[in-house]
Design a protein around this motif. Structure first.
Motif, PDB file in Angstrom:
ATOM      1  N   PRO A  12       0.821  -1.222   0.000  1.00  0.00           N
ATOM      2  CA  PRO A  12       0.000   0.000   0.000  1.00  0.00           C
ATOM      3  C   PRO A  12       0.851   1.267   0.000  1.00  0.00           C
ATOM      4  N   LEU A  13       1.974   1.214   0.719  1.00  0.00           N
ATOM      5  CA  LEU A  13       2.876   2.368   0.795  1.00  0.00           C
ATOM      6  C   LEU A  13       3.461   2.683  -0.572  1.00  0.00           C
ATOM      7  N   LEU A  14       3.925   1.656  -1.282  1.00  0.00           N
ATOM      8  CA  LEU A  14       4.529   1.865  -2.596  1.00  0.00           C
ATOM      9  C   LEU A  14       3.491   2.305  -3.630  1.00  0.00           C
ATOM     10  N   LEU A  15       2.374   1.596  -3.710  1.00  0.00           N
ATOM     11  CA  LEU A  15       1.375   1.893  -4.738  1.00  0.00           C
ATOM     12  C   LEU A  15       0.813   3.302  -4.602  1.00  0.00           C
ATOM     13  N   THR A  16       0.531   3.698  -3.360  1.00  0.00           N
ATOM     14  CA  THR A  16      -0.021   5.037  -3.143  1.00  0.00           C
ATOM     15  C   THR A  16       1.032   6.108  -3.405  1.00  0.00           C
ATOM     16  N   SER A  17       2.249   5.869  -2.924  1.00  0.00           N
ATOM     17  CA  SER A  17       3.313   6.870  -3.045  1.00  0.00           C
ATOM     18  C   SER A  17       3.722   7.100  -4.487  1.00  0.00           C
ATOM     19  N   ILE A  18       3.911   6.014  -5.252  1.00  0.00           N
ATOM     20  CA  ILE A  18       4.434   6.186  -6.606  1.00  0.00           C
ATOM     21  C   ILE A  18       3.424   6.899  -7.500  1.00  0.00           C
ATOM     22  N   MET A  19       2.144   6.602  -7.317  1.00  0.00           N
ATOM     23  CA  MET A  19       1.130   7.255  -8.144  1.00  0.00           C
ATOM     24  C   MET A  19       1.074   8.757  -7.859  1.00  0.00           C
ATOM     25  N   LYS A  20       1.111   9.103  -6.593  1.00  0.00           N
ATOM     26  CA  LYS A  20       1.071  10.522  -6.231  1.00  0.00           C
ATOM     27  C   LYS A  20       2.387  11.216  -6.597  1.00  0.00           C
ATOM     28  N   TYR A  21       3.491  10.506  -6.425  1.00  0.00           N
ATOM     29  CA  TYR A  21       4.785  11.147  -6.681  1.00  0.00           C
ATOM     30  C   TYR A  21       4.956  11.503  -8.157  1.00  0.00           C
ATOM     31  N   ILE A  22       4.642  10.580  -9.043  1.00  0.00           N
ATOM     32  CA  ILE A  22       4.792  10.861 -10.476  1.00  0.00           C
ATOM     33  C   ILE A  22       3.889  12.014 -10.887  1.00  0.00           C
ATOM     34  N   ALA A  23       2.674  12.043 -10.345  1.00  0.00           N
ATOM     35  CA  ALA A  23       1.757  13.142 -10.670  1.00  0.00           C
ATOM     36  C   ALA A  23       2.299  14.477 -10.188  1.00  0.00           C
ATOM     37  N   GLY A  24       3.018  14.470  -9.055  1.00  0.00           N
ATOM     38  CA  GLY A  24       3.460  15.721  -8.456  1.00  0.00           C
ATOM     39  C   GLY A  24       4.870  16.148  -8.787  1.00  0.00           C
ATOM     40  N   ALA A  25       5.692  15.244  -9.344  1.00  0.00           N
ATOM     41  CA  ALA A  25       7.100  15.566  -9.572  1.00  0.00           C
ATOM     42  C   ALA A  25       7.475  15.684 -11.044  1.00  0.00           C
ATOM     43  N   PHE A  26       6.538  15.371 -11.933  1.00  0.00           N
ATOM     44  CA  PHE A  26       6.819  15.425 -13.367  1.00  0.00           C
ATOM     45  C   PHE A  26       5.703  16.166 -14.092  1.00  0.00           C
ATOM     46  N   ASP A  27       5.967  16.507 -15.339  1.00  0.00           N
ATOM     47  CA  ASP A  27       4.936  17.075 -16.204  1.00  0.00           C
ATOM     48  C   ASP A  27       3.813  16.053 -16.296  1.00  0.00           C
TER      49      ASP A  27
END
Length: 424
Positions: free
Chosen positions: A326-341
């Motif tokens: 749960p930690l990885l799945l939630t984090s990676i989805m939010k991180y890519i949305a917030g750290a890249f175009d």
């Protein structure tokens, strides 16, 4: 608020879509090996070619699917194609596999690898990024939809084994049924709030190949890929032969297998429960920090297993996996949305996670297998744990901070002090 209430009607189809797709994933990955051995009578080498082709061909599909998904945004051309192709899983294994096998074993391995890779290894990033983008437009948490995937794993483990014993080919017809349901959900249920579509990317169709190729110039993409190649790939490699290591702590293999099944069920239950509060937790700590914590927990689980004096300690460390996913799945989805175009969301996801991870798993699997034979499980796990620790430490220093508003961690009107990210 009224907005949340309005958007709730656009939510329920997505966890059902996750369930349908990951039911197929769980059944194929859980029982294909057994079917190839008991029904098709393939030897280990021939079965290995099937799985190698699935992994190898996905390295072609994933970047292409990522770019196409970014171009399509909310258009369902690609995701519907994958769902419709999934409908043919039952007919393929019922009527096409054995005739192809009689022609040539290598031919059937190649065709099967390409066929399943299109649906699963390549298609998974298409499904994941589509639901993530839908969550931004429809104002729901991706992890809450992903609960459907966790439930699918549980249901598949309970149902697929029984129907395999009844009629081995029936597992593939169950996949066909799930694909039919997925197709119907995509056509009639999975609606997007197009009034808020801009929250998930540029809807002006301005994305061109030059913009897509610019992603390779981003240092943060390579940092994220290295993190995934180390922490997440070794997570999978560690789990590949873990049951063999676990059984060594018991007097009989049957006793070890029984305890392992109970332990896996408990892990799945923890994963299911934690999927609900995890978005709130990640919104509080930030998705970048969530990824770093995931890396250190993975390191702790691997090293802890290597140094455990008995199976009780190993069970304790194994249950941490219920927190990791749960930690990885939630984090990676939010991180890519917030750290890249965000226009390049699917491309970044396909390259930095799936593509990089597949390469790493392919390399590390053979290396780890050799090390198990030469120096044993404990020493191999210690080396794995040290590698995960080093790569996570690297990511802690070099992985950029995400924009919390763009990542959906805070509302746009909330006061936040994000670390600006230059995604150009």
């Amino acid at each position: 608020m009224n907005t949340a209430k309005t958007e709730s009607k656009h939510f329920w189809g997505f966890p059902l879509s996750h369930f349908s797709y990951f039911f197929i994933w769980a059944v194929v990955n859980g029982y294909l090996t057994l079917w190839l051995e008991q029904v098709a009578h393939l030897n280990g080498t021939e079965s290995g070619i099937v799985f190698s082709m699935m992994a190898g061909i996905s390295l072609i599909f994933q970047p292409i699917f990522g770019i196409v998904s970014d171009k399509l945004l909310f258009k369902k051309n690609l995701i519907l194609t994958i769902a419709i192709v999934g409908i043919f899983i039952g007919p393929y294994f019922q009527w096409a596999f054995m005739p192809l096998l009689r022609i040539n074993a290598l031919l059937v391995a190649v065709v099967t690898g390409i066929f399943l890779s299109f649906i699963l290894n390549g298609g998974v990033s298409v499904i994941e990024q589509y639901v993530q983008r839908a969550s931004l437009a429809n104002n729901f948490e991706y992890a809450h939809s992903r609960v459907g995937g966790s439930v699918a794993g549980v249901v598949a483990s309970l149902v697929a084994g029984r129907i395999f014993l009844w009629q081995p080919n029936s597992i593939f017809w169950a996949c066909t049924l799930a694909a039919v349901i997925l197709t119907l959900l995509l056509l009639f249920s999975d609606k997007i709030n197009l009034d808020n579509a801009a929250a998930a990317g540029d809807t002006s169709n301005s994305l061109d190949m030059k913009t897509v190729m610019s992603v390779f110039k981003l240092k943060n993409l390579w940092v994220l890929a290295i993190f995934y190649m180390g922490a997440s790939a070794l997570y999978d490699v560690f789990d590949q032969q873990f049951i063999i290591f676990f059984k060594t702590f018991f007097d009989t293999a049957a006793q070890g297998t029984l305890v392992y099944s109970y332990m896996s069920s408990a892990q799945t239950a923890i994963e299911f429960v934690l999927m609900f509060p995890m978005p709130w937790i990640i919104n509080k700590i930030g998705s970048r920090n969530g990824l770093i914590i995931y890396g250190f927990i993975t390191c702790l689980r691997i090293l802890g297993s290597a140094l455990s004096p008995n199976w009780i300690w190993i069970v304790g460390f194994r249950l941490l996996a219920g927190l990791e996913m749960p930690l990885l799945l939630t984090s990676i989805m939010k991180y890519i949305a917030g750290a890249f175009d965000i226009r390049l969301y699917a491309t970044v996801y396909a390259l930095a996670s799936n593509f990089a991870k597949q390469i790493s798993v392919f390399i590390f699997s053979s290396v780890a297998g050799t090390m198990y034979d030469q120096i044993g499980y404990q020493h191999t796990y210690i080396i794995m744990g040290i590698v995960v620790f080093a790569i996570t430490l690297f990511a802690a220093f070099f992985l950029k901070k995400e924009d919390p508003v763009q990542a959906g961690e805070v509302a746009e009107d909330e006061e936040a002090v994000p670390d600006p990210v230059d995604a150009k």
